[in-house]
Design an enzyme around this catalytic site. Structure first.
Site, PDB file in Angstrom:
ATOM      1  N   CYS A   1     -10.397  -4.375   3.850  1.00 46.74           N
ATOM      2  CA  CYS A   1      -9.728  -4.444   5.146  1.00 46.74           C
ATOM      3  C   CYS A   1     -10.836  -4.145   6.342  1.00 46.74           C
ATOM      4  CB  CYS A   1      -8.860  -3.259   5.395  1.00 46.74           C
ATOM      5  SG  CYS A   1      -7.411  -3.449   4.143  1.00 46.74           S
TER       6      CYS A   1
ATOM      7  N   HIS B   1      -7.817  -0.802  12.359  1.00 46.58           N
ATOM      8  CA  HIS B   1      -7.192  -1.358  11.579  1.00 46.58           C
ATOM      9  C   HIS B   1      -5.862  -1.108  11.336  1.00 46.58           C
ATOM     10  CE1 HIS B   1      -6.243  -3.310   7.630  1.00 46.58           C
ATOM     11  NE2 HIS B   1      -5.944  -2.287   7.095  1.00 46.58           N
TER      12      HIS B   1
ATOM     13  N   ASN C   1      -0.042  -5.348   7.259  1.00 46.84           N
ATOM     14  CA  ASN C   1      -1.293  -5.068   7.152  1.00 46.84           C
ATOM     15  C   ASN C   1      -2.092  -6.445   6.463  1.00 46.84           C
ATOM     16  OD1 ASN C   1      -3.999  -4.320   6.261  1.00 46.84           O
ATOM     17  ND2 ASN C   1      -2.916  -2.537   5.018  1.00 46.84           N
TER      18      ASN C   1
HETATM   19  O1  UT7 Z   1      -5.089  -1.433   4.365  1.00 47.89           O
HETATM   20  C1  UT7 Z   1      -5.762  -0.407   3.375  1.00 47.89           C
HETATM   21  C2  UT7 Z   1      -5.422   0.803   3.749  1.00 47.89           C
HETATM   22  N1  UT7 Z   1      -4.339   1.126   3.472  1.00 47.89           N
HETATM   23  C3  UT7 Z   1      -3.605   2.180   4.061  1.00 47.89           C
HETATM   24  O2  UT7 Z   1      -4.169   2.649   4.779  1.00 47.89           O
HETATM   25  C4  UT7 Z   1      -2.480   2.593   3.626  1.00 47.89           C
HETATM   26  C5  UT7 Z   1      -2.037   4.170   3.389  1.00 47.89           C
HETATM   27  N2  UT7 Z   1      -0.960   4.584   2.849  1.00 47.89           N
HETATM   28  C6  UT7 Z   1       0.300   4.514   3.642  1.00 47.89           C
HETATM   29  O3  UT7 Z   1       0.243   3.823   4.716  1.00 47.89           O
HETATM   30  C7  UT7 Z   1       1.537   5.086   3.081  1.00 47.89           C
HETATM   31  O4  UT7 Z   1       0.996   6.063   2.111  1.00 47.89           O
HETATM   32  C8  UT7 Z   1       2.777   4.476   2.518  1.00 47.89           C
HETATM   33  C9  UT7 Z   1       3.509   3.735   3.826  1.00 47.89           C
HETATM   34  C10 UT7 Z   1       2.028   3.362   1.602  1.00 47.89           C
HETATM   35  C11 UT7 Z   1       3.617   5.085   1.723  1.00 47.89           C
HETATM   36  O5  UT7 Z   1       4.004   6.205   3.016  1.00 47.89           O
HETATM   37  P1  UT7 Z   1       4.276   7.746   2.401  1.00 47.89           P
HETATM   38  O6  UT7 Z   1       4.748   8.536   3.391  1.00 47.89           O
HETATM   39  O7  UT7 Z   1       2.962   7.971   1.740  1.00 47.89           O
HETATM   40  O8  UT7 Z   1       5.333   7.549   1.220  1.00 47.89           O
HETATM   41  P2  UT7 Z   1       5.240   7.808  -0.433  1.00 47.89           P
HETATM   42  O9  UT7 Z   1       4.573   6.797  -1.076  1.00 47.89           O
HETATM   43  O10 UT7 Z   1       5.093   9.480  -0.660  1.00 47.89           O
HETATM   44  O11 UT7 Z   1       6.739   7.753  -0.752  1.00 47.89           O
HETATM   45  C12 UT7 Z   1       7.646   8.654  -0.392  1.00 47.89           C
HETATM   46  C13 UT7 Z   1       9.090   8.087  -0.983  1.00 47.89           C
HETATM   47  C14 UT7 Z   1       9.189   7.996  -2.369  1.00 47.89           C
HETATM   48  O12 UT7 Z   1      10.213   8.523  -2.866  1.00 47.89           O
HETATM   49  P3  UT7 Z   1      10.350   9.936  -3.628  1.00 47.89           P
HETATM   50  O13 UT7 Z   1       9.338   9.818  -4.723  1.00 47.89           O
HETATM   51  O14 UT7 Z   1       9.993  10.884  -2.468  1.00 47.89           O
HETATM   52  O15 UT7 Z   1      11.935   9.721  -4.071  1.00 47.89           O
HETATM   53  C15 UT7 Z   1       9.039   6.561  -2.622  1.00 47.89           C
HETATM   54  O16 UT7 Z   1       9.524   6.032  -4.028  1.00 47.89           O
HETATM   55  O17 UT7 Z   1       9.220   6.957  -0.590  1.00 47.89           O
HETATM   56  C16 UT7 Z   1       9.874   5.812  -1.714  1.00 47.89           C
HETATM   57  N3  UT7 Z   1       9.335   4.649  -1.131  1.00 47.89           N
HETATM   58  C17 UT7 Z   1      10.310   3.753  -0.650  1.00 47.89           C
HETATM   59  N4  UT7 Z   1      11.539   4.104  -0.096  1.00 47.89           N
HETATM   60  C18 UT7 Z   1      12.093   2.860   0.336  1.00 47.89           C
HETATM   61  C19 UT7 Z   1       8.251   4.101  -1.294  1.00 47.89           C
HETATM   62  N5  UT7 Z   1       8.266   2.667  -0.835  1.00 47.89           N
HETATM   63  C20 UT7 Z   1       9.337   2.632  -0.456  1.00 47.89           C
HETATM   64  C21 UT7 Z   1      10.058   1.716   0.431  1.00 47.89           C
HETATM   65  N6  UT7 Z   1      11.365   1.656   0.686  1.00 47.89           N
HETATM   66  N7  UT7 Z   1       9.516   0.378   0.379  1.00 47.89           N
END
Ligand code: UT7
Length: 333
Positions: A119, A260, A290
């Site tokens: 990115c 970004h 993204n």
């Molecule tokens: O471009 C390069 C740089 N990239 C970034 O900067 C991305 C950085 N990271 C992020 O933007 C975030 O970490 C994400 C958007 C990827 C994820 O958000 P989060 O708030 O960190 O969520 P998480 O990964 O901790 O997941 C929370 C919950 C999980 O369920 P449990 O374990 O709490 O039951 C996931 O399984 O959300 C669940 N989950 C979803 N639920 C519905 C993960 N993806 C999804 C989904 N729909 N698409």
């Protein structure tokens, strides 16, 4: 690696972007994986993303964005002497996507190569090309961020497939003329200790795709999102602050920050830490998701064409991605 461009000042003479026609909404994804529009919107800010058509490659999108940037800059393809494409989704592993773009444009006087900095790639390309122009080695450079991420997504993995989109953005750089703005300060950095946080593990020489492992879909993006999130906020804050300081700017001097476009919560955290109000931070990730190396390039072109800044205004570009990599630029338009 930081620097103040000290020789010939280098200006951004034109910008362009291209998004493929097909739009995939969060609602569309609800029927593909176990997700909801509500989860995607509240956790990321993304509402839709564009997806390249079958047979539409990264180089095709890059070429369209480039044509628009060249037209705005008033520079003919044959006057280019440098083309850099930043991408992690090249048409082929070799030759470089930049070679296809050179062919498509008919820019046969240009040296053309790719860089892989995820990115942050477009700002890496800006840093490299502006130094090469500043040193007098090249005159007219075309830099492009272009991605067909849809080819490297596991469409059964809800934790990644909702985040990414396809597209391309471009800019033409040349030595600044009297009264024109220039790239004032740049910063690029890398932390190779964190390669495991965000990568495409398969499809390279370390893990080629074979008939045995094909079902595991290893040539798709894998990310430890929470970890990446933390690094993204601190690295982008520090990199932006560095170029702001080097450019001798204060928060109130900044007309627009173009960060970004990965997650609205990351963008809000950066705005907060830079003490720049939200209405001076450009956001378009709700439309495109993204798009990795293309994101800053597309955002720069949109903000430019929407006249969010004008001649004489100061803007800050700041990016973060796999590697881990980060980069920032302070530009007087
Ligand atoms: O471009 C390069 C740089 N990239 C970034 O900067 C991305 C950085 N990271 C992020 O933007 C975030 O970490 C994400 C958007 C990827 C994820 O958000 P989060 O708030 O960190 O969520 P998480 O990964 O901790 O997941 C929370 C919950 C999980 O369920 P449990 O374990 O709490 O039951 C996931 O399984 O959300 C669940 N989950 C979803 N639920 C519905 C993960 N993806 C999804 C989904 N729909 N698409």
């Amino acid at each position: 690696m930081s620097g103040t461009e000290s020789n010939l000042p280098v200006t951004i003479a034109g910008t362009g972007s291209y998004l493929p026609e097909k739009v995939v909404t969060n609602k569309d994804l609800e029927s593909l994986v176990d997700t909801t529009d509500e989860w995607i919107t509240t956790r990321t800010g993304i509402k839709a993303r564009h997806m390249a058509a079958e047979g539409e490659h990264t180089s095709h999108m890059a070429t369209k964005a480039a044509e628009r940037a060249l037209e705005q800059a008033g520079i003919a393809p044959e006057d280019l002497d440098l083309i850099i494409v930043a991408t992690i989704t090249p048409d082929t592993l070799t030759p470089a996507t930049a070679c296809y773009v050179q062919q498509n444009l008919g820019a046969f006087n240009a040296v053309a190569f790719d860089i892989s900095a995820a990115c942050s790639g477009f700002l890496y390309a800006m840093k490299i090309s502006s130094r090469l122009i500043s040193d007098g080695a090249f005159k007219n450079a075309l830099i492009i961020g272009a991605e067909k991420l849809s080819s490297f997504i596991n469409w059964e993995d809800r934790t990644t497939c909702v985040l990414f989109g396809d597209g391309a953005g471009a800019a033409v750089l040349r030595a600044a003329e009297e009264g024109e703005g220039s790239i004032i300060a740049t910063d690029i950095g890398t932390d190779g200790r964190q390669t495991h946080l965000l990568n495409i593990p398969g499809g390279g020489s370390a893990c080629p795709t074979t008939t045995e492992n094909a079902g595991q879909r290893l040539a798709t993006l894998a990310m430890l999102g929470k970890e990446v999130f933390k690094h993204a906020v601190t690295r982008m804050r520090d990199s932006a602050n560095l170029v702001i300081e080097r450019a001798g700017l204060k928060p109130e001097d900044i007309k627009l920050v173009i960060p970004h476009q990965a997650n609205l919560r990351i963008i809000d955290a950066i705005a907060d830490r830079l003490a720049v109000p939200n209405d001076r931070v450009f956001v378009n990730l709700h439309k495109y998701g993204n798009t990795s190396a293309a994101a800053i390039a597309i955002a720069l072109d949109e903000a430019h064409r929407e006249k969010k800044f004008e001649r004489g205004d100061h803007i800050i570009l700041v990016a973060f991605g796999a590697g881990l990599t980060w980069a920032a630029a302070a530009v007087k338009w």
